[in-house]
Scaffold this motif. Structure first.
Motif, PDB file in Angstrom:
ATOM      1  N   GLU A 121       0.852  -1.188   0.000  1.00 23.94           N
ATOM      2  CA  GLU A 121       0.000   0.000   0.000  1.00 23.94           C
ATOM      3  C   GLU A 121       0.890   1.241   0.000  1.00 23.94           C
ATOM      4  OE1 GLU A 121      -2.666   0.170   3.353  1.00 23.94           O
ATOM      5  OE2 GLU A 121      -2.727  -2.015   3.417  1.00 23.94           O
ATOM      6  N   PRO A 122       0.405   2.341  -0.544  1.00 21.30           N
ATOM      7  CA  PRO A 122       1.198   3.569  -0.427  1.00 21.30           C
ATOM      8  C   PRO A 122       1.294   3.988   1.043  1.00 21.30           C
ATOM      9  CG  PRO A 122      -0.971   4.029  -1.378  1.00 21.30           C
ATOM     10  CD  PRO A 122      -0.841   2.534  -1.279  1.00 21.30           C
ATOM     11  N   LEU A 123       2.421   4.601   1.425  1.00 18.52           N
ATOM     12  CA  LEU A 123       2.585   5.048   2.805  1.00 18.52           C
ATOM     13  C   LEU A 123       1.573   6.132   3.105  1.00 18.52           C
ATOM     14  CD1 LEU A 123       6.435   5.277   3.303  1.00 18.52           C
ATOM     15  CD2 LEU A 123       4.834   3.737   4.417  1.00 18.52           C
ATOM     16  N   ARG A 124       1.027   6.059   4.299  1.00 18.02           N
ATOM     17  CA  ARG A 124       0.123   7.137   4.687  1.00 18.02           C
ATOM     18  C   ARG A 124       0.946   8.305   5.191  1.00 18.02           C
ATOM     19  NH1 ARG A 124      -3.663   3.700   8.492  1.00 18.02           N
ATOM     20  NH2 ARG A 124      -3.525   1.835   7.188  1.00 18.02           N
ATOM     21  N   GLN A 125       0.477   9.494   4.939  1.00 13.05           N
ATOM     22  CA  GLN A 125       1.186  10.636   5.497  1.00 13.05           C
ATOM     23  C   GLN A 125       0.196  11.671   5.993  1.00 13.05           C
ATOM     24  OE1 GLN A 125       3.313  12.667   2.387  1.00 13.05           O
ATOM     25  NE2 GLN A 125       2.394  11.379   0.848  1.00 13.05           N
ATOM     26  N   ILE A 126       0.700  12.521   6.869  1.00 14.52           N
ATOM     27  CA  ILE A 126      -0.141  13.602   7.360  1.00 14.52           C
ATOM     28  C   ILE A 126      -0.030  14.731   6.344  1.00 14.52           C
ATOM     29  CG2 ILE A 126      -0.572  15.176   9.268  1.00 14.52           C
ATOM     30  CD1 ILE A 126       0.947  13.249  11.059  1.00 14.52           C
ATOM     31  N   PRO A 127      -1.125  15.196   5.782  1.00 15.04           N
ATOM     32  CA  PRO A 127      -1.017  16.276   4.790  1.00 15.04           C
ATOM     33  C   PRO A 127      -0.549  17.576   5.434  1.00 15.04           C
ATOM     34  CG  PRO A 127      -3.309  15.893   5.373  1.00 15.04           C
ATOM     35  CD  PRO A 127      -2.522  14.824   6.072  1.00 15.04           C
ATOM     36  N   GLY A 128       0.018  18.441   4.608  1.00 17.46           N
ATOM     37  CA  GLY A 128       0.424  19.765   5.107  1.00 17.46           C
ATOM     38  C   GLY A 128       1.694  19.688   5.922  1.00 17.46           C
ATOM     39  N   MET A 129       2.016  20.771   6.617  1.00 13.52           N
ATOM     40  CA  MET A 129       3.235  20.808   7.421  1.00 13.52           C
ATOM     41  C   MET A 129       2.967  21.519   8.734  1.00 13.52           C
ATOM     42  SD  MET A 129       5.138  23.419   4.856  1.00 13.52           S
ATOM     43  CE  MET A 129       6.425  23.965   5.909  1.00 13.52           C
ATOM     44  N   THR A 130       3.923  21.379   9.659  1.00 13.84           N
ATOM     45  CA  THR A 130       3.721  21.997  10.971  1.00 13.84           C
ATOM     46  C   THR A 130       3.598  23.507  10.798  1.00 13.84           C
ATOM     47  OG1 THR A 130       6.058  21.533  11.120  1.00 13.84           O
ATOM     48  CG2 THR A 130       4.654  20.514  12.760  1.00 13.84           C
ATOM     49  N   PRO A 131       2.633  24.107  11.482  1.00 14.60           N
ATOM     50  CA  PRO A 131       2.463  25.555  11.338  1.00 14.60           C
ATOM     51  C   PRO A 131       3.620  26.306  11.988  1.00 14.60           C
ATOM     52  CG  PRO A 131       1.038  24.708  13.066  1.00 14.60           C
ATOM     53  CD  PRO A 131       1.687  23.517  12.439  1.00 14.60           C
ATOM     54  N   SER A 132       3.861  27.532  11.522  1.00 14.91           N
ATOM     55  CA  SER A 132       4.882  28.372  12.140  1.00 14.91           C
ATOM     56  C   SER A 132       4.438  28.730  13.549  1.00 14.91           C
ATOM     57  CB  SER A 132       5.059  29.646  11.322  1.00 14.91           C
ATOM     58  OG  SER A 132       5.615  30.643  12.141  1.00 14.91           O
ATOM     59  N   LEU A 133       5.369  28.619  14.485  1.00 19.80           N
ATOM     60  CA  LEU A 133       5.008  28.879  15.881  1.00 19.80           C
ATOM     61  C   LEU A 133       4.766  30.370  16.113  1.00 19.80           C
ATOM     62  CD1 LEU A 133       7.441  26.462  17.715  1.00 19.80           C
ATOM     63  CD2 LEU A 133       4.974  26.253  17.512  1.00 19.80           C
ATOM     64  N   LEU A 134       5.170  31.192  15.129  1.00 14.93           N
ATOM     65  CA  LEU A 134       5.017  32.639  15.303  1.00 14.93           C
ATOM     66  C   LEU A 134       3.559  33.073  15.181  1.00 14.93           C
ATOM     67  CD1 LEU A 134       7.967  34.562  13.669  1.00 14.93           C
ATOM     68  CD2 LEU A 134       6.994  34.868  15.938  1.00 14.93           C
ATOM     69  N   ASN A 135       2.829  32.451  14.229  1.00 12.47           N
ATOM     70  CA  ASN A 135       1.405  32.798  14.158  1.00 12.47           C
ATOM     71  C   ASN A 135       0.564  31.530  14.085  1.00 12.47           C
ATOM     72  OD1 ASN A 135       2.414  32.203  11.699  1.00 12.47           O
ATOM     73  ND2 ASN A 135       1.806  34.106  10.697  1.00 12.47           N
TER      74      ASN A 135
END
Lengths: 324, 326
Positions: B267-281
């Motif tokens: 199966e294709p690897l599952r991933q979390i979409p997007g990226m960690t938000p900037s801690l500044l905002n």
């Protein structure tokens, strides 16, 4: 280590040979000493005799080979002006210049290291900013001007320090040294500081950059995580690392300091090699010029070697490579 | 019952930068008992390392602990004067860093770096300090410790250096060790040895271990409890088997799904979409909202930490309470 030294010595010999050719050609190009040495009233016969006596009638390549042959026997020619061996003239004046250059280097380290350390540890304090701003002056003010200002303030107006000469000297191992008498030290302070000015700024900037870089390293944080005192972290963990670049640069600079002490020696009438070379250039005393330049070449080569060895003592990673 | 060895309560470590306040650690709580291992898990930039440094009191300007308590046997480290903190550092609370190639000072011999640690906290002779250093090296499985003491760090391999770092951390048999991804830079076989070593030593000395990692498989094998961090907050915590078998928070589930596994071969690897938000905002409310498949309007409100199963807490208003096949 022996193989390393041997290889370096062979390299050094090659460098000296190439430099001797360049120096000889360069000095030849500067001008004809006959015009200055022989009085305009001298007749053709006298003139020719003088030219022959000085060996200036031979073609350039022969002059060079004669010079090279003599140099191998330790004879760098006789001064046209003093009629003394050029080497002897230079060696007589070497202690004065060495003393000045060492004084300047020591002053640069004593003043530069603590200031650089402070500026590196507290980069945002007003004092650090002041130190860094002042160090720019050290880089940019011309040496001769600062020398004159020092004389104006400390010799003429305040009358604290003498402005010319070496003062009282002590003879050790047949050489005259002034740093062993209080009068000599008083004479040494201003010229040494003047010569040190550029180096102080250099050491400050190097140290500060080194400290700032090293403080961010994991091993500094780890040293703190071990519960060491801030003094131990700074003076053992950080300091030993920044000494590596500082030693390299200050060591290499030492040759430059000796070579370029010419200006300071002229301003403070310090009777060293620099003053001798200026006087020799004025009268186109070729053997002295050549001998001086060859001495400087040798000096640079020696210093490079010493720096390499010191470096390997400070940095264990280099030491290991040397052994393999 | 006496106070736990280490209890972090509502810790906030903020960095006051020119661009604004970075809340690197924002309301983190966990407890570690003697002899237990707490796995602190999260992506890069989730605040795990800063949490570790906060426990050691090694947060550098412009960062500082802006709130909360770090209770070490009942004493609050967050308000402890630096001099007392230094007495505990390397002594009662030790730290192991991520990159063993960088943690030892390259220009000092191993013995210098070990002996100074002994002498910083114990009034013993140099000779005895050397003896202790040698014993510590032997303990972490370094052969011929006498010779190795005289060596420089560059003469060691990465795994050996990490053993040396662990030996340094163990010199005073600390009550707490914070290990910040200590095996990430090592290859798998060495990693296994180091893990086994850590487990053995903790059990032997009753050390409370905080193991910071992004590697769930390491935590699964080593930790007793786990705290999953996201954007400076603990989003889920609880006993390790419970959290890994039945995660409550969608982020934990995503993290587990991202680990390549044999069972899902092909199966294709599952991933979390997007990226960690900037801690500044950070967005208001749940920081994971923008990447969460279950996000709903209610997530714009900051979700509280709640206990959904015995011992298992999550910061989510619609957790996976049904059984999930991870």
């Amino acid at each position: 280590m022996t193989a390393f030294l041997l290889r370096r010595l062979i390299q050094a010999a090659a460098v000296v040979l190439v430099m001797s050719l360049l120096v000889f050609l360069g000095v030849f190009a500067v001008g004809d000493p006959i015009e200055i040495l022989i009085s305009p009233e001298a007749d053709q016969f006298e003139r020719e005799r003088a030219v022959k006596a000085l060996g200036l009638d031979l073609p350039l390549w022969q002059q060079y080979l004669v010079f090279l042959g003599n140099a191998l026997r330790g004879d760098l020619g006789r001064s046209f002006v003093f009629n003394e061996p050029a080497l002897k003239l230079i060696l007589e004046r070497m202690p004065a210049t060495l003393e000045l250059a060492i004084g300047a280097t020591v002053a640069a380290l004593i003043i530069g290291l603590p200031l650089g350390l402070y500026a590196g540890l507290k980069p945002n304090s007003p004092v650090s900013k002041g130190i860094m701003a002042t160090s720019i002056l050290g880089f940019s003010l011309p040496t001769f001007w600062v020398g004159l200002m020092l004389i104006m303030v400390f010799a003429v107006q305040l009358g604290w320090l003498p402005s010319t000469g070496r003062g009282e000297t002590v003879t050790i191992l047949g050489m005259r040294w002034s740093f062993l008498t209080s009068d000599g030290i008083a004479h040494l302070i201003m010229p040494a500081l003047n010569l040190a000015l550029f180096k102080i700024s250099l050491v400050i900037r190097l140290t500060r950059a080194g400290v700032r870089e090293t403080m961010l390293m994991d091993y500094v944080k780890f040293a703190r995580a071990k519960g060491l005192s801030p003094a131990r972290v700074t003076f053992v963990h950080v300091f030993k690392n920044i000494l590596i670049p500082v030693v390299t640069v200050v060591g290499l600079e030492f040759g430059g300091t000796i070579a370029f002490s010419v200006v300071t020696e002229s301003v403070f009438a310090w009777p060293g090699m620099g003053k001798l070379i200026i006087d020799s250039i004025n009268v186109l005393d070729r053997p002295v010029m050549v001998a001086y330049l060859m001495m400087i070449v040798l000096l640079f080569i020696t210093i490079n070697l010493v720096v390499d060895i010191t470096y390997s003592l400070l940095d264990p990673r280099v030491r290991l490579e040397g052994k393999q | 019952m006496s106070a736990p060895t280490l209890e972090v309560r509502n810790l906030r470590t903020h960095f006051f930068t020119r661009g604004g306040v970075v809340k690197a650690v924002d309301d983190v709580s966990f407890t570690v008992e003697a002899g237990k291992v707490m796995g602190l898990v999260g992506e890069s930039g989730s605040g795990k390392t800063v949490t570790g440094f906060s426990i050691l009191g090694l947060v550098d300007a412009p960062g500082r602990i802006a709130g909360g308590q770090i209770l070490f046997k009942g004493r609050d480290l967050a308000t402890l004067p630096e001099a007392e903190m230094r007495g505990l550092r390397g002594n009662r609370i030790a730290m192991i860093f991520q990159d063993p190639m960088m943690t030892l000072n390259p220009v000092l011999r191993i013995d210098t770096q070990m002996i100074e640690t002994v002498l910083a906290h114990a009034k013993v002779s140099r000779e005895e300090a050397r003896q202790r250093s040698r014993d510590a090296l032997g303990q972490v499985g370094i052969p011929s410790p006498d010779e190795r003491l005289k060596a420089y760090p560059h003469q060691f391999s990465g795994g050996m250096r990490q053993r040396v770092a662990i030996a340094i951390a163990l010199l005073h048999k600390p009550d707490v060790i914070v290990a910040d991804e200590p095996t990430t830079a090592l290859d798998v076989t060495i990693q296994g040895q180091i893990l086994a070593e850590a487990q053995k030593l903790c059990a032997q000395f009753g050390t409370a271990l905080v193991w910071i990692t992004h590697d769930l498989s390491v935590v699964a094998g080593l930790a007793d409890d786990i705290a999953v961090m996201y954007a400076g907050k603990v989003v889920e915590s609880g006993p390790v088997t419970q959290v890994l078998d039945a995660p409550l928070h969608p982020y934990t589930l995503g993290l587990i799904g991202s680990v390549p596994s044999r069972n899902r071969r092909g199966e294709p690897l599952r991933q979390i979409p997007g990226m960690t938000p900037s801690l500044l905002n950070l967005p208001a409310g749940c920081a994971f909202r923008s990447r969460c498949p279950r996000a709903e309007p209610g997530c714009a409100e900051p979700p509280p930490m709640a206990e959904y199963r015995p011992g298992q807490h999550a910061r989510c208003i619609h957790p996976h309470q049904e059984a999930v096949a991870a």
